[in-house]
Design an enzyme around this catalytic site. Structure first.
Site, PDB file in Angstrom:
ATOM      1  N   GLU A  47       0.871  -1.155   0.000  1.00 37.22           N
ATOM      2  CA  GLU A  47       0.000   0.000   0.000  1.00 37.22           C
ATOM      3  C   GLU A  47       0.919   1.219   0.000  1.00 37.22           C
ATOM      4  O   GLU A  47       1.809   1.305   0.856  1.00 37.22           O
ATOM      5  CB  GLU A  47      -0.861  -0.028   1.270  1.00 37.22           C
ATOM      6  CG  GLU A  47      -2.064   0.842   1.175  1.00 37.22           C
ATOM      7  CD  GLU A  47      -2.821   0.955   2.489  1.00 37.22           C
ATOM      8  OE1 GLU A  47      -3.295   2.048   2.782  1.00 37.22           O
ATOM      9  OE2 GLU A  47      -2.916  -0.072   3.204  1.00 37.22           O
ATOM     10  N   ARG A 272       4.922 -12.822   9.894  1.00 42.67           N
ATOM     11  CA  ARG A 272       5.678 -11.626   9.525  1.00 42.67           C
ATOM     12  C   ARG A 272       6.999 -11.575  10.282  1.00 42.67           C
ATOM     13  O   ARG A 272       7.174 -12.231  11.301  1.00 42.67           O
ATOM     14  CB  ARG A 272       4.868 -10.347   9.724  1.00 42.67           C
ATOM     15  CG  ARG A 272       4.311 -10.104  11.100  1.00 42.67           C
ATOM     16  CD  ARG A 272       3.695  -8.690  11.202  1.00 42.67           C
ATOM     17  NE  ARG A 272       2.744  -8.369  10.165  1.00 42.67           N
ATOM     18  CZ  ARG A 272       2.704  -7.187   9.523  1.00 42.67           C
ATOM     19  NH1 ARG A 272       3.563  -6.235   9.796  1.00 42.67           N
ATOM     20  NH2 ARG A 272       1.783  -6.965   8.619  1.00 42.67           N
ATOM     21  N   LYS A 282       4.216   0.799   9.945  1.00 41.29           N
ATOM     22  CA  LYS A 282       4.395   2.017   9.150  1.00 41.29           C
ATOM     23  C   LYS A 282       3.874   3.235   9.899  1.00 41.29           C
ATOM     24  O   LYS A 282       4.423   4.324   9.754  1.00 41.29           O
ATOM     25  CB  LYS A 282       3.659   1.866   7.810  1.00 41.29           C
ATOM     26  CG  LYS A 282       4.486   1.116   6.782  1.00 41.29           C
ATOM     27  CD  LYS A 282       3.885   1.264   5.405  1.00 41.29           C
ATOM     28  CE  LYS A 282       2.932   0.119   5.147  1.00 41.29           C
ATOM     29  NZ  LYS A 282       2.418   0.101   3.771  1.00 41.29           N
TER      30      LYS A 282
HETATM   31  P1  ATP Z   1       1.829  -1.899   8.285  1.00 37.08           P
HETATM   32  O1  ATP Z   1       0.946  -2.884   8.991  1.00 37.08           O
HETATM   33  O2  ATP Z   1       3.065  -1.533   9.001  1.00 37.08           O
HETATM   34  O3  ATP Z   1       1.091  -0.698   7.750  1.00 37.08           O
HETATM   35  P2  ATP Z   1       1.392  -3.425   5.972  1.00 37.08           P
HETATM   36  O4  ATP Z   1       1.566  -4.854   6.155  1.00 37.08           O
HETATM   37  O5  ATP Z   1      -0.010  -2.968   6.035  1.00 37.08           O
HETATM   38  O6  ATP Z   1       2.320  -2.666   6.994  1.00 37.08           O
HETATM   39  P3  ATP Z   1       1.593  -3.278   3.160  1.00 37.08           P
HETATM   40  O7  ATP Z   1       2.035  -2.191   2.295  1.00 37.08           O
HETATM   41  O8  ATP Z   1       0.158  -3.663   3.105  1.00 37.08           O
HETATM   42  O9  ATP Z   1       2.010  -2.882   4.625  1.00 37.08           O
HETATM   43  O10 ATP Z   1       2.513  -4.542   2.964  1.00 37.08           O
HETATM   44  C1  ATP Z   1       2.751  -5.130   1.717  1.00 37.08           C
HETATM   45  C2  ATP Z   1       3.065  -6.579   1.904  1.00 37.08           C
HETATM   46  O11 ATP Z   1       4.160  -6.747   2.781  1.00 37.08           O
HETATM   47  C3  ATP Z   1       1.895  -7.316   2.509  1.00 37.08           C
HETATM   48  O12 ATP Z   1       1.648  -8.455   1.710  1.00 37.08           O
HETATM   49  C4  ATP Z   1       2.350  -7.711   3.869  1.00 37.08           C
HETATM   50  O13 ATP Z   1       1.849  -8.951   4.204  1.00 37.08           O
HETATM   51  C5  ATP Z   1       3.873  -7.721   3.751  1.00 37.08           C
HETATM   52  N1  ATP Z   1       4.496  -7.358   5.017  1.00 37.08           N
HETATM   53  C6  ATP Z   1       4.278  -6.241   5.735  1.00 37.08           C
HETATM   54  N2  ATP Z   1       4.987  -6.265   6.886  1.00 37.08           N
HETATM   55  C7  ATP Z   1       5.681  -7.427   6.890  1.00 37.08           C
HETATM   56  C8  ATP Z   1       6.604  -8.034   7.805  1.00 37.08           C
HETATM   57  N3  ATP Z   1       6.951  -7.454   8.961  1.00 37.08           N
HETATM   58  N4  ATP Z   1       7.121  -9.238   7.472  1.00 37.08           N
HETATM   59  C9  ATP Z   1       6.779  -9.831   6.310  1.00 37.08           C
HETATM   60  N5  ATP Z   1       5.934  -9.308   5.413  1.00 37.08           N
HETATM   61  C10 ATP Z   1       5.378  -8.123   5.692  1.00 37.08           C
HETATM   62 MG    MG Z   2      -1.381  -4.026   4.676  1.00 30.57          MG
END
Ligand code: ATP
Ligand code: MG
Length: 573
Positions: A47, A272, A282
């Site tokens: 995102e 994760r 984030k």
């Molecule tokens: P946040 O929760 O910090 O806002 P997010 O997971 O919502 O992060 P996205 O941009 O949606 O952020 O993430 C893109 C991809 O990265 C998603 O498929 C998510 O599952 C993966 N991802 C995010 N954080 C992690 C992590 N700590 N370890 C592994 N994969 C991750």
């Molecule tokens: Mg997400």
């Protein structure tokens, strides 16, 4: 353990055997059964509401790495369904970070917003099937009606609107007739499902916001849960790999796909990545940036990919780390020491070893002729002969590290002290003859030494042994540089675990950045931004983007102390 199947041309050159994790097992089974005609197609769906962090790097290496490994394709898709938090700056940074990590999505760059028209059609289709309805409850009421894990939800009073009425209302939502929060489109599934995601989830909401790509074209936007699965389906993604929190959303994604009768990707969840001494959300990282608690998203202390890059990390070390931590279904926290270990292993082989003094003590070599300068040959990297040698100037006045001298040496102190002899790396043996102190403060300001002219290169004809080898720089030749030394950004192992009355901000490490002035051998005067070196006995350093030709700035990427090497040795023993 098996060897990596067919290494791709531009795949990293790491030939380490890799474990067959559970995702590889699933993919290999699918290929064997010719599911999707043996196709493997993955995607990374960020995102664009922040910069990528090391957790995302794990996901990228996994999604893209697997596609490469099995001769498949991978897409980069921005899941841009939330116009109010998304920005073009983030899109660009994400692309740059992924390229730097070593992955090329070729012409397969997509946006969920590319599918707004198609998603709208899907929504109409579901309304016509009697599977979606417009609901006038507000957000609080929807929450109230949803029930809890223990109690079933209640049907919305609007649940049984006719297809015609729903089509009319949804069209009017689309046309901008209603205010934000007054109407939503919901899937008609089951208000008593044990899975809360199945209790008539919202599919569309009204948002009178400007979208970074579609501008003001739309005032209704699909929810992530309505967009994500269909986007994967439209792209014919075969293996939709995501983090565990989406496990409970899978039945919903499958429900949409089944109702619509469209291509069905297989969702596979993994745990994760969490790293100690940092935060990975984030929202929290954005707080650090906005409150200027760090210099930006690419502050070298941030766990962002751009932060690691600026700090001097190599993409190879991050890919190696991602491979070593593997994937599992159980949440765990990885020691940041392992990431540092991967980096040291990589830099050890390729960084030139140079000399820099960070806390200088002046040494005058009394029997060395005044004005004389010798070029001393120095090996660039004993791990790799092909890196060759270089010349380092030596003269009568040099700096050594203040900590490499003790007036009253403790037992087993092998460095310099009055009357003892040490080796100057690549150069000569010196003996300390006299200590000069500031008369007022008593501080040691200079050492008077003698050298053995027979010991050039660091060895004597009589093979006399010395216990210590010191690094040094010639004072008239040394280049002054700003040196930034880093420590963990947080003092607490798990700063996300906020105790009562505290927030993660309270756990910031006040000493995470220490700026000092160093004296570096003159060969580094023309070092370019991003170049990496080992400063002997101090660690690995890289040239910061703030650096200018006459004002060098170095980041310490990582020190030399490696607790993980010891752990690995023990495990091997
Ligand atoms: P946040 O929760 O910090 O806002 P997010 O997971 O919502 O992060 P996205 O941009 O949606 O952020 O993430 C893109 C991809 O990265 C998603 O498929 C998510 O599952 C993966 N991802 C995010 N954080 C992690 C992590 N700590 N370890 C592994 N994969 C991750
Ligand atoms: Mg997400």
């Amino acid at each position: 353990m098996t060897d990596r199947a067919t290494p791709n041309e531009n795949e990293n050159d790491d030939k380490r055997p890799v474990g067959k994790n559970f995702i590889r097992v699933i993919i290999e089974k699918d290929i064997a059964e010719n599911k999707n005609n043996g196709r493997v197609h993955t995607r990374f769906p960020p995102e664009p509401n922040g910069y990528l962090h090391i957790g995302h790097a794990k996901s990228i290496c996994l999604n893209f790495g697997l596609a490469k490994e099995y001769g498949g394709l991978y897409n980069l898709r921005f899941d841009d369904t939330n116009p109010s938090k998304e920005e073009e700056e983030y899109v660009e940074s994400i692309k740059e970070d992924i390229r730097w990590l070593g992955f090329d999505w070729e012409d397969r760059l997509f946006y969920a917003s590319d599918y707004y028209e198609q998603l709208y059609e899907y929504a109409i289709q579901l309304i016509k099937m009697g599977k979606a309805y417009v609901c006038d409850l507000n957000a609080d009421q929807i929450r109230e009606y949803r029930g809890t894990l223990k109690e079933p939800g209640k049907d919305s009073p609007y649940r049984n609107r006719s297809v015609e009425e729903n089509l009319d209302l949804f069209e009017r939502m689309h046309a901008g007739e209603f205010d934000e929060g007054t109407h939503v489109l919901r899937a008609k599934i089951d208000m008593s499902s044990p899975n809360l995601n199945m209790r008539d989830p919202v599919m569309y909401r009204i948002l009178k916001a400007t979208h970074h790509r579609t501008g003001d074209k739309w005032c209704i936007y699909p929810m992530y849960d309505f967009a994500h699965g269909q986007s994967d389906s439209i792209e014919k993604v075969t293996h939709s790999i995501c983090t565990l929190e989406f496990e409970d959303h899978r039945p919903l994604y499958e429900w949409f796909i089944e109702q619509l009768g469209i291509f069905r990707p297989q969702q596979i969840e993994f745990a994760r990545l969490n790293l100690n001494y940092t935060v990975m959300s984030k929202r929290k990282l954005l707080t650090l940036v906005q409150r200027k608690l760090v210099s930006g998203w690419d502050d070298p202390r941030m766990p962002t990919i751009s932060g690691f890059r600026r700090r001097g990390y190599t993409p190879e070390s991050i890919r190696d780390f991602a491979e070593r931590i593997g994937v599992s279904k159980a949440d765990s926290t990885v020691d940041i020491g392992l990431l540092e270990h991967c980096l040291r292993e990589d830099l050890n082989k390729r960084a030139m070893r140079v000399m820099g003094v960070l806390d200088p003590l002046k040494v005058v070599i009394e029997n060395y002729p005044e004005g004389k300068v010798e070029d001393i040959e120095a090996v660039n990297n004993p791990e790799d002969e092909s890196m060759g040698n270089r010349m380092v100037p030596f003269s009568r006045e040099i700096y050594i590290e203040r900590d490499d001298f003790r007036e009253d040496p403790p037992k087993k102190y092998f460095r310099l002290s009055p009357g003892t002899e040490v080796r100057l790396k690549h150069a000569y043996y010196i003996r300390c003859e006299k200590v000069i102190k500031d008369e007022k403060t008593g501080e040691i300001i200079e050492l008077r030494c003698s050298y053995d002219p027979e010991s050039r290169g660091g060895f004597t004809p009589d093979a006399r042994k010395v216990k210590g080898t010191l690094h040094w720089v010639s004072i008239p030749h040394a280049v002054k540089a700003e040196v930034r030394l880093y420590d963990h950004l947080f003092i607490k192992e798990d700063p996300g675990q906020e105790e009562e009355g505290k927030t993660f901000i309270d756990y910031l490490n006040p000493h995470s950045l220490e700026v000092t002035e160093g004296f570096i051998e003159p060969n580094l005067a023309s070092a370019k931004v991003g170049e990496r070196f080992q400063f002997m006995r101090h660690g690995y350093f890289s040239v910061d983007p703030d650096s200018k030709p006459d004002a060098l700035v170095f980041n310490r990427t990582v020190s030399l102390r490696d607790s993980w090497a010891k752990i690995e040795q023990k495990a091997d023993a």
